[in-house]
Design a protein around this motif. Structure first.
Motif, mmCIF file in Angstrom:
data_model
loop_
_atom_site.group_PDB
_atom_site.id
_atom_site.type_symbol
_atom_site.label_atom_id
_atom_site.label_comp_id
_atom_site.label_asym_id
_atom_site.label_seq_id
_atom_site.Cartn_x
_atom_site.Cartn_y
_atom_site.Cartn_z
ATOM 1 N N THR A 31 50.450 23.270 -11.315
ATOM 2 C CA THR A 31 51.428 23.613 -12.351
ATOM 3 C C THR A 31 52.842 23.315 -11.893
ATOM 4 O OG1 THR A 31 49.953 25.316 -13.206
ATOM 5 C CG2 THR A 31 52.261 25.483 -13.821
ATOM 6 N N GLN A 32 53.158 23.592 -10.623
ATOM 7 C CA GLN A 32 54.506 23.297 -10.123
ATOM 8 C C GLN A 32 54.783 21.798 -10.154
ATOM 9 O OE1 GLN A 32 54.996 25.197 -6.302
ATOM 10 N NE2 GLN A 32 56.873 26.150 -7.025
ATOM 11 N N GLU A 33 53.813 21.006 -9.734
ATOM 12 C CA GLU A 33 53.979 19.548 -9.774
ATOM 13 C C GLU A 33 54.211 19.076 -11.199
ATOM 14 O OE1 GLU A 33 51.277 15.561 -9.459
ATOM 15 O OE2 GLU A 33 50.565 17.358 -8.436
ATOM 16 N N ILE A 34 53.465 19.630 -12.123
ATOM 17 C CA ILE A 34 53.627 19.267 -13.532
ATOM 18 C C ILE A 34 55.013 19.670 -14.015
ATOM 19 C CG2 ILE A 34 52.788 19.765 -15.861
ATOM 20 C CD1 ILE A 34 49.957 19.933 -14.591
ATOM 21 N N GLY A 35 55.492 20.850 -13.589
ATOM 22 C CA GLY A 35 56.844 21.281 -13.947
ATOM 23 C C GLY A 35 57.900 20.339 -13.413
ATOM 24 N N ALA A 111 45.661 21.257 -18.364
ATOM 25 C CA ALA A 111 46.784 20.307 -18.413
ATOM 26 C C ALA A 111 47.617 20.539 -19.664
ATOM 27 C CB ALA A 111 46.270 18.870 -18.376
ATOM 28 N N PHE A 112 46.962 20.844 -20.765
ATOM 29 C CA PHE A 112 47.682 21.135 -22.004
ATOM 30 C C PHE A 112 48.535 22.389 -21.847
ATOM 31 C CE2 PHE A 112 47.972 23.118 -26.213
ATOM 32 C CZ PHE A 112 48.572 22.083 -26.917
ATOM 33 N N ARG A 113 47.934 23.441 -21.259
ATOM 34 C CA ARG A 113 48.694 24.678 -21.044
ATOM 35 C C ARG A 113 49.842 24.455 -20.072
ATOM 36 N NH1 ARG A 113 43.512 26.748 -20.907
ATOM 37 N NH2 ARG A 113 43.562 26.906 -18.628
ATOM 38 N N ALA A 114 49.595 23.712 -18.998
ATOM 39 C CA ALA A 114 50.631 23.487 -17.998
ATOM 40 C C ALA A 114 51.760 22.616 -18.543
ATOM 41 C CB ALA A 114 50.030 22.844 -16.753
ATOM 42 N N SER A 115 51.452 21.702 -19.445
ATOM 43 C CA SER A 115 52.508 20.850 -20.002
ATOM 44 C C SER A 115 53.368 21.594 -21.013
ATOM 45 C CB SER A 115 51.898 19.605 -20.643
ATOM 46 O OG SER A 115 51.159 19.957 -21.795
ATOM 47 N N ARG A 116 52.918 22.739 -21.472
ATOM 48 C CA ARG A 116 53.698 23.549 -22.408
ATOM 49 C C ARG A 116 54.575 24.581 -21.703
ATOM 50 N NH1 ARG A 116 53.218 19.842 -25.516
ATOM 51 N NH2 ARG A 116 51.489 19.701 -26.959
ATOM 52 N N VAL A 117 54.431 24.687 -20.372
ATOM 53 C CA VAL A 117 55.216 25.645 -19.604
ATOM 54 C C VAL A 117 56.638 25.113 -19.458
ATOM 55 C CG1 VAL A 117 55.458 26.671 -17.298
ATOM 56 C CG2 VAL A 117 53.219 26.509 -18.365
ATOM 57 N N ASP A 118 57.600 26.009 -19.519
ATOM 58 C CA ASP A 118 58.994 25.641 -19.298
ATOM 59 C C ASP A 118 59.141 25.116 -17.875
ATOM 60 O OD1 ASP A 118 61.813 25.465 -19.682
ATOM 61 O OD2 ASP A 118 62.019 27.402 -18.655
ATOM 62 N N PRO A 119 59.726 23.919 -17.676
ATOM 63 C CA PRO A 119 59.828 23.363 -16.329
ATOM 64 C C PRO A 119 60.568 24.270 -15.346
ATOM 65 C CG PRO A 119 60.332 21.664 -17.927
ATOM 66 C CD PRO A 119 60.202 22.953 -18.692
ATOM 67 N N MET A 120 61.569 24.996 -15.799
ATOM 68 C CA MET A 120 62.320 25.864 -14.899
ATOM 69 C C MET A 120 61.472 27.036 -14.424
ATOM 70 S SD MET A 120 64.993 24.354 -14.254
ATOM 71 C CE MET A 120 65.780 25.590 -13.272
ATOM 72 N N SER A 121 60.679 27.608 -15.298
ATOM 73 C CA SER A 121 59.835 28.721 -14.864
ATOM 74 C C SER A 121 58.723 28.235 -13.946
ATOM 75 C CB SER A 121 59.245 29.449 -16.084
ATOM 76 O OG SER A 121 58.379 28.600 -16.782
ATOM 77 N N ALA A 122 58.248 27.027 -14.153
ATOM 78 C CA ALA A 122 57.223 26.462 -13.254
ATOM 79 C C ALA A 122 57.813 26.195 -11.876
ATOM 80 C CB ALA A 122 56.649 25.179 -13.838
ATOM 81 N N LEU A 123 59.075 25.776 -11.826
ATOM 82 C CA LEU A 123 59.724 25.513 -10.555
ATOM 83 C C LEU A 123 60.031 26.799 -9.794
ATOM 84 C CD1 LEU A 123 62.149 22.647 -11.599
ATOM 85 C CD2 LEU A 123 60.041 22.452 -10.283
ATOM 86 N N ARG A 124 60.293 27.880 -10.512
ATOM 87 C CA ARG A 124 60.610 29.159 -9.874
ATOM 88 C C ARG A 124 59.374 29.871 -9.341
ATOM 89 N NH1 ARG A 124 64.093 30.446 -14.670
ATOM 90 N NH2 ARG A 124 66.061 29.469 -14.148
ATOM 91 N N SER A 125 58.229 29.634 -9.943
ATOM 92 C CA SER A 125 57.018 30.339 -9.520
ATOM 93 C C SER A 125 56.520 29.806 -8.189
ATOM 94 C CB SER A 125 55.926 30.205 -10.575
ATOM 95 O OG SER A 125 55.475 28.873 -10.629
ATOM 96 N N ASN A 126 55.703 30.601 -7.526
ATOM 97 C CA ASN A 126 55.158 30.189 -6.214
ATOM 98 C C ASN A 126 54.059 29.227 -6.408
ATOM 99 O OD1 ASN A 126 56.965 31.655 -4.845
ATOM 100 N ND2 ASN A 126 55.665 33.442 -4.653
#
Length: 126
Positions: A31-35, A111-126
């Motif tokens: 998910t982080q990579e996708i973000g 992949a569909f769920r991960a692509s709908r995540v806000d990129p900033m929140s994905a980058l902040r998560s561990n």
């Protein structure tokens, strides 16, 4: 013969559950990579296509190895099969189609769920 078919169906079910679990976990871990990809400008469709393509490539390698192993071991089960060739093409084809469909759904859903995540929140998560 019914017992053998039951075990084959159980093996196919376990393989499907295993493929779905491993692929789904792998995509969720990315998910982080996708973000990062989306933060750099990749579209949701590009990310989904890349994840599904990679998933299908990995699963195709596994299915190819499994089919080769099954063909190699078919001689051992030849005495158990009456009236059915050891290399029954429709059975092999149906198994491959089922496992590819499971892999496709396992890769596309996360992949569909991960692509709908806000990129900033994905980058902040561990």
């Amino acid at each position: 013969m019914l017992l053998l078919a039951g075990f084959a169906l159980a093996a196919l079910t376990l393989a499907s559950i295993g493929i779905y679990g491993v692929v789904s976990y792998n995509v969720t871990q990315r998910t982080q990579e996708i973000g990062i990809r989306m933060a750099l400008g990749a579209s949701a469709g590009q990310v989904q296509r890349q994840v599904v393509t990679r998933t299908l490539a990995l699963v195709s390698c596994g299915i190819f190895a499994g089919v080769l192993a099954a063909l190699a071991l078919a001689r051992l089960t030849a005495s158990l099969l009456y009236g059915i060739p050891t290399t029954d093409a429709p059975t092999f084809a149906a198994t491959v189609v089922v496992l590819l469909a499971v892999a496709l759904s396992a890769g596309y859903g996360p992949a569909f769920r991960a692509s709908r995540v806000d990129p900033m929140s994905a980058l902040r998560s561990n």
